[in-house]
Each structure stands twice: as C-alpha cells, then as structure tokens.
Write an enzyme that holds these catalytic residues in place. Structure first.
Site, PDB file in Angstrom:
ATOM      1  CB  CYS A 143      -0.854  -0.016   1.252  1.00 28.75           C
ATOM      2  SG  CYS A 143      -1.716  -1.580   1.482  1.00 28.75           S
ATOM      3  NE  ARG A 157       4.188   2.161  -1.690  1.00 25.95           N
ATOM      4  CZ  ARG A 157       5.421   1.662  -1.563  1.00 25.95           C
ATOM      5  NH1 ARG A 157       6.376   2.110  -2.345  1.00 25.95           N
ATOM      6  NH2 ARG A 157       5.682   0.727  -0.684  1.00 25.95           N
ATOM      7  CD1 TRP A 169      -2.357  -4.381  -5.035  1.00 25.33           C
ATOM      8  CD2 TRP A 169      -1.996  -5.885  -3.433  1.00 25.33           C
ATOM      9  NE1 TRP A 169      -2.278  -5.617  -5.625  1.00 25.33           N
ATOM     10  CE2 TRP A 169      -2.064  -6.556  -4.673  1.00 25.33           C
ATOM     11  CE3 TRP A 169      -1.775  -6.647  -2.277  1.00 25.33           C
ATOM     12  CZ2 TRP A 169      -1.905  -7.947  -4.785  1.00 25.33           C
ATOM     13  CZ3 TRP A 169      -1.632  -8.023  -2.390  1.00 25.33           C
ATOM     14  CH2 TRP A 169      -1.691  -8.654  -3.637  1.00 25.33           C
ATOM     15  CG  ASN A 173       2.994  -0.991   2.826  1.00 24.98           C
ATOM     16  OD1 ASN A 173       2.481  -2.003   2.360  1.00 24.98           O
ATOM     17  ND2 ASN A 173       4.153  -0.509   2.397  1.00 24.98           N
ATOM     18  N   GLY A 174       1.736  -3.622   4.911  1.00 32.42           N
ATOM     19  CA  GLY A 174       2.421  -4.849   5.346  1.00 32.42           C
ATOM     20  C   GLY A 174       1.413  -5.916   5.721  1.00 32.42           C
ATOM     21  CD  GLU A 205       9.341  -8.141 -19.269  1.00 24.51           C
ATOM     22  OE1 GLU A 205       8.929  -6.971 -19.195  1.00 24.51           O
ATOM     23  OE2 GLU A 205       9.234  -8.963 -18.328  1.00 24.51           O
ATOM     24  CE  LYS A 215       5.805  -5.543 -18.517  1.00 24.00           C
ATOM     25  NZ  LYS A 215       6.924  -6.178 -17.899  1.00 24.00           N
ATOM     26  CD  GLU A 253       3.276  -6.870 -15.482  1.00 24.87           C
ATOM     27  OE1 GLU A 253       3.232  -6.200 -14.453  1.00 24.87           O
ATOM     28  OE2 GLU A 253       4.190  -6.783 -16.330  1.00 24.87           O
ATOM     29  CG  HIS A 302       9.776 -31.583 -25.290  1.00 29.74           C
ATOM     30  ND1 HIS A 302      10.161 -32.836 -25.702  1.00 29.74           N
ATOM     31  CD2 HIS A 302      10.737 -30.731 -25.717  1.00 29.74           C
ATOM     32  CE1 HIS A 302      11.320 -32.758 -26.322  1.00 29.74           C
ATOM     33  NE2 HIS A 302      11.698 -31.493 -26.353  1.00 29.74           N
ATOM     34  CE  LYS A 350       7.138   0.349 -11.609  1.00 27.31           C
ATOM     35  NZ  LYS A 350       7.248  -0.289 -12.888  1.00 27.31           N
TER      36      LYS A 350
HETATM   37  C1  AGP Z   1       6.627  -6.123 -13.986  1.00 27.56           C
HETATM   38  O1  AGP Z   1       6.047  -5.394 -14.992  1.00 27.56           O
HETATM   39  C2  AGP Z   1       5.905  -6.111 -12.714  1.00 27.56           C
HETATM   40  N1  AGP Z   1       5.671  -4.813 -12.265  1.00 27.56           N
HETATM   41  C3  AGP Z   1       6.510  -7.013 -11.649  1.00 27.56           C
HETATM   42  O2  AGP Z   1       6.621  -8.295 -12.157  1.00 27.56           O
HETATM   43  C4  AGP Z   1       7.876  -6.562 -11.137  1.00 27.56           C
HETATM   44  O3  AGP Z   1       8.841  -6.760 -12.100  1.00 27.56           O
HETATM   45  C5  AGP Z   1       8.238  -7.364  -9.887  1.00 27.56           C
HETATM   46  O4  AGP Z   1       7.253  -7.118  -8.909  1.00 27.56           O
HETATM   47  C6  AGP Z   1       9.617  -7.001  -9.360  1.00 27.56           C
HETATM   48  O5  AGP Z   1       9.642  -5.670  -8.992  1.00 27.56           O
HETATM   49  P1  AGP Z   1      11.042  -4.955  -8.691  1.00 27.56           P
HETATM   50  O6  AGP Z   1      11.844  -4.966  -9.947  1.00 27.56           O
HETATM   51  O7  AGP Z   1      10.653  -3.571  -8.255  1.00 27.56           O
HETATM   52  O8  AGP Z   1      11.702  -5.732  -7.593  1.00 27.56           O
END
Ligand code: AGP
Length: 607
Positions: free
Chosen positions: A2, A27, A73, A99-100, A480, A484, A487, A503, A602
């Site tokens: 959060c 966040r 979050w 937050n936690g 990757e 993307k 996500e 396979h 994020k």
């Molecule tokens: C990637 O687009 C995501 N936001 C997520 O997978 C991110 O890469 C992951 O949470 C790691 O974050 P960081 O690089 O800030 O440690």
C-alpha cells in the site's frame, strides 16, 4: 504494498495528503482513506481510485494541520469501505494506516475480542489500533512501541490520536518509511515520490524503528527504546518524471523513454580505450568480484527475466558459474554459497520483499551481496554492500518497461567488466560497447513502428491465449513479452523456450491460438524457423519478430515485425520493444486501465 503518507505542519493537511496519495497510487489502488485531526477528528474512506476519495474530501473540506492517509492493495479483506484504512479504535480516538501483513493477527484479535474490543473490519491491520488502545495511558509513542513488540510480520505504519493534535507516530519493520523534514513541517511516506515536492531533506527509517513527528521536528528510537540519531540526507531530485506529458498513459511514455534510459545507463560507464565498462558503484568490491567464480542472481517478475538474460550474458562473457533464482523460492533452496559467491539482487523499486528476504539470507551465509536498483535510497540499495543504480528515471506504470532495458544494459556492462578482468579480449569488449552505443538510436527506429504494431494488436487483441517462444538470449524475452501481455491486457499468455514447445505446449496450437516468435537472424535462427514451421503445420497464426531484411521469414509468416541488426547478445534490447508496444496496444484496445492493471501494484512489499 500500500501507500501511506502523513503530515504535521502549519498548512492545511488535506491537500498535501491527497497529493501524496496520488503520487503513491501505483503502490495499490483498490481503496483509500484519510484522517485529519481537529476538534472533531475527520475520517473518510472510499472504494476505488484516489479520485473517489478526493471527491468526498472536496465536499467536506476538513480543516486540520495534522493527518494521515492511505491507498490500499488488499491482502486481508475485500476492497470495501470498512476494510479501507485508516482504522480506528473502539473510542474513535486513535487512527492508523498500515502497509504490510500482521502474521499473528488472528491470535491477537481473539485476545482483544475476549477483552471486549469491537472490530469493524476483516483486516489484519485493525488489531494494531486496538493493541495501541489497550496499551495507551496518555503517551502515544510508548503505546505504539508496546503494541508493535507483540506483532509478528511486516509493517510501515502512521498513527495519530485526537488527544495529541500535533503529533504523528510512524514505525517500520519490512515495509519502507521515509521521513521528509522542513523548517515548519514533517512528513512521512512509503517512498520519496510523496515528499519530493515539499522538502529536499529526507531520513530513511530502518527496521524496528519508531519516529515521533511534530511540525519541523522529529525523533527516532528503536522499538526496544534505544535513542537513534540520524541526520537528514539530501534527496536526489527526480522532478519531471511524474508528468505524463502528451502521452495518454505512463506505460507508453516510459516505452518511448527507453532510448534515454539506455543512454543514462551507459553515461560515464564506457571506456573505449580499454574496451571495458566502468561501474563506480562496484569499485570498492572489484577485487572480490574479479575473483568470484559463482554468481547467483535473485529477483522477481520482470527483474527475474533480466536476471535470466544475465545468466546467458555472464556465461558468454565470463567463466563464472551462474544461477538465476526466483527470490520467493530462494529461501527453500540449499544453494552452495561459498566465500567467493556473489549474490546479485535486481529490483526496479528496491523494496520488493521477496528479493529483500533473499539478499538477507545470502548475507547471512557470507556471500558478497550486490544490488542493481532503479530507486535511489531504497532499502535494497541501502542493504547491499555495493551496487549500480540503473538511472532509468521514475517508472510509474505498473508494467516495467524502461527499467527492464536499462537493467539489461547494466547487466551487460557488469558481465563485460568481469569478463575483461579475465579472458575476454579487447576486440570483443569494444564490439559490445560500440553495439550498446547504437542501441538508443535503434530503439528510436523501432518506436516508429508503434502504429503498425497497433494494427497488429487490433487483429489479435480478442484472442484468449498467446504463446511466446524464443531461444538462448531471446528465451527470457519471450517470458517477458508474455508477462507484459498478461499484466496489462489480462490475456492468458505463456513464454516458452522454443525447443521445449514440442514437448507439450504445441498441443494448444490451433487457428485461434496465436504465437509470437522471437527470431532475429542469429545463431539459433534456423532452429526457431523449424519451430515456427511446426506451428504453421497446425494452422497456428504466427507473429515473428526478426531482423531487418530477413526475407526468409516474410515468405513464411503473415505478420513480421523487423528490428535493426546488432550484436547477437544485444538483440534482446531491441526485440523486447515491439513486445511492450504490442501488449500496450492490446490493453488499450481492450479498454484496460493500462497504468494501474487490476490486482497489481508497482512495488510488492509483502511476501
Ligand atoms: C513487472 O512489470 C511487474 N511490475 C513485476 O513483475 C515486477 O517486475 C516485480 O514485482 C519485481 O519488482 P522490482 O523490480 O521492483 O523488484
């Protein structure tokens, strides 16, 4: 994960707190809330984005110079108004944001219920405010200390009490808290982005520390009551990065900022006269690094895929044994960490809890722990012995883009630095450095394809599933690319090593199941073409990413995106860009909230 922000000063708190929340919204953004102290404390909470809360506060116009706010979050309890923060005690005198995760909240809650406390929410957080109420006897800070000593888990909290109108208490264990100090005000927040416009003086709280804030003053103690003296440090300004400019979304802005991000990653780090990289942040450990034989890379999500690419790069450019580990699984691995083992933690935010836990585990085992981080002053940067900042600038879009390409650039410079201290030749070093300096211009060329990629997205964005395939350096890029798309567009996508497809996953292939194939004209091109043939034989649509002028593929598949040619090991920096654009355009065409995708945040500060 959060976002929390707190203020005690001479100005009306509501504007400062809401602006802080807007800057922390990446966040977590499923609900938010604010509490402001005045003769009658003000509390407002809303489900959804911060804009919902702003509408409510604008109507009420609460007065007061001290307050706390939160954007959520959800970890425990659905995103409802009752579960939103701040939470209050039974008498509605104490207000708290968190937050936690409180791991022993159920046991604490049962005890408090038995003692007659009334709970209003399903959250783990609410036990904290009742614990403080239980311990309170006129001194807020010591009540918070007592309460937190009973807690197992992680927290970054801010607390106010109606009876202490100018005071804010904040504390951390595991979740980040940074203080912002100016002549007549004190702020606290989950990260500097909520402070940067109010002060240049910041103080980072360490784990198990508590701070008391008043207008322009602060004091820090440990939770077990030892005084801590820590002076403020100057904040590296990141002004300007927060503005979206003419871009409709931060993600697109950050995709288009990649040429500069790579230029920033290279600036002052290229030494042509010796064909080597220069990384100031590693100079203090260069001896140990050049003797190291074993490298373990720990990270999560997109940073993990950067680590996977680094495994190939280090194996190509050095004679190190390289392992790439998912940080969340690292604690369960019995890895043979030796004296000359280097553990590299990669993280954009520098706050990812799983990566932090992994690097602490590695430190405990005596490894040389280094960091590759984008956010200056973040916890991972402060807890690693040495490291490199990627200087990609602030990344607001939840889906990482420019931080990924800058990570790849720096990982190549690191491998070059180690390789050149061993058998890697000057010529090979120079070839890679010259190639790297071409990358920003080549990315600018690729960005001109954005409209063409949008047309392709318009054709395929209604598909329900996608496969992404690649070999060698392109395998991590396939992973990757799939991440993307997942996500931001919520389309199910899987990245796969192209050779692995036959396979199993090839069973999925049919005319409604498109594949994105990474096939630059490099050493594994022919093998990738065979894999593409296998898919075409089952009428699977294929989108191929290849090198300019590669006519062989154009004659084979309907949809080809061409990128400029560069050294094989550098091609991932180019092939990833069309994949980012494709995911972005698919998401926009499907009406998704590109910058704040559902269920994501994020910076993942909980394990
Ligand atoms: C990637 O687009 C995501 N936001 C997520 O997978 C991110 O890469 C992951 O949470 C790691 O974050 P960081 O690089 O800030 O440690």
């Amino acid at each position: 994960m959060c976002g929390i922000v707190a203020y005690s000063g001479r100005q009306q708190a509501r504007g400062i707190l809401l602006d802080g929340l807007r800057r922390l919204e990446y966040r977590g953004y499923d609900s938010s809330g604010i509490a402001i102290l005045n003769s009658t404390p003000y509390l407002a909470r809303a489900v959804g984005k911060v804009a919902e809360l702003e509408r409510r506060v604008a109507q009420d116009e609460p007065q007061g110079l001290v307050g706390i706010a939160h954007t959520r979050w959800a970890t425990h309890g659905k995103p409802t108004e009752l579960n939103a923060h701040p939470h209050t005690d039974c008498q509605r005198q104490i207000f708290l944001v968190h937050n936690g995760i409180i791991e022993n909240y159920q046991a604490l809650k049962n005890r408090l219920l038995a003692a007659g406390h009334q709970f209003r929410s399903e959250t783990d957080t609410e036990v904290l405010v009742h614990l403080i109420e239980n311990a309170y006897n006129g001194h807020l800070e010591s009540a918070v200390q007592k309460a937190l000593l009973e807690v197992q888990g992680t927290f970054g909290i801010a607390v106010v009490h109606a009876a202490h109108p100018a005071e804010v208490i904040v504390a951390r264990r595991g979740s980040p808290i940074v203080l912002g100090i100016s002549a007549d005000a004190s702020l606290a927040a989950s990260d500097v982005s909520a402070l940067a416009q109010h002060t240049t003086q910041v103080v980072y709280l360490e784990d198990n520390e508590i701070a008391r804030l008043g207008p322009g003053e602060y004091s820090i103690k440990t939770l077990d009551n030892r005084a801590v003296s820590r002076s403020a440090t100057a904040l590296e300004r990141v002004a300007g990065d927060l503005e979206r400019g003419d871009f409709p979304h931060y993600m697109l802005k950050e995709i288009f900022e990649q040429p500069e991000a790579v230029e920033n990653a290279l600036r002052g780090r290229v030494n042509h006269s010796e064909g080597v990289a220069k990384l100031g942040g590693l100079e203090s450990v260069l001896d140990r690094l050049s003797q190291a034989r074993h490298l373990i890379i720990v990270s999560c999500g997109t940073s993990y895929y950067a680590g996977l690419f680094a495994r190939y790069a280090f194996e190509t450019l050095t004679d190190m044994t390289v392992e790439t580990e998912l940080a969340s699984e690292f604690r369960y691995r019995k890895l043979n960490i030796r004296q000359n083992t280097v553990v590299l933690a990669i993280s954009q935010s520098g706050e990812t809890a799983d990566t932090l836990a992994a690097l602490r585990e590695a430190k405990r085992k005596g490894a040389l722990v280094l960091g590759l981080v984008n956010v200056v002053g973040s916890t991972i940067a402060r807890e690693t012995l040495a490291g490199v900042y990627s200087h990609a600038g602030m990344e607001v879009g939840v889906a990482s883009t420019k931080s990924f390409t800058s990570q790849l650039t720096i990982l190549l410079l690191m491998a070059l630095l180690v390789g050149r201290s061993r058998d890697l030749s000057y010529e090979e070093g120079e070839r890679i450095l010259r190639g790297l300096e071409e990358v920003p211009g080549q990315i600018r060329e690729i960005l001109k394809l954005s409209d063409a990629v949008r047309e392709l997205a318009a054709r395929f964005c209604q598909a329900s599933h996608f496969l992404y395939i690649g070999r060698k350096y392109q395998y991590p890029i396939a992973l990757e690319g799939a991440l993307k798309l997942k996500e931001v567009s919520y389309i199910h996508a899987e990245g796969y090593a192209a050779g692995e497809m036959k396979h199993g996953p090839i069973a999925l292939i049919d005319p409604s199941f498109p594949t994105v194939a990474l096939a630059p004209a490099d050493g594994s091109f022919d093998k990738v073409v065979s894999n593409i043939q296998e898919i075409l034989a089952r009428s699977g649509p294929v989108i191929a990413i290849t090198t300019v002028g590669n006519t062989r593929l154009a004659s084979l598949v309907n949809h080809v995106i061409e990128v400029p040619h560069n050294v094989e090991i550098l091609m991932p920096l180019l092939t990833v860009v069309p994949l980012q654009l494709f995911a972005y355009h698919c998401a926009v065409l499907r009406g998704c909230d590109v910058d704040k995708p559902r269920n994501l945040a994020k910076s993942v500060t909980v394990e």
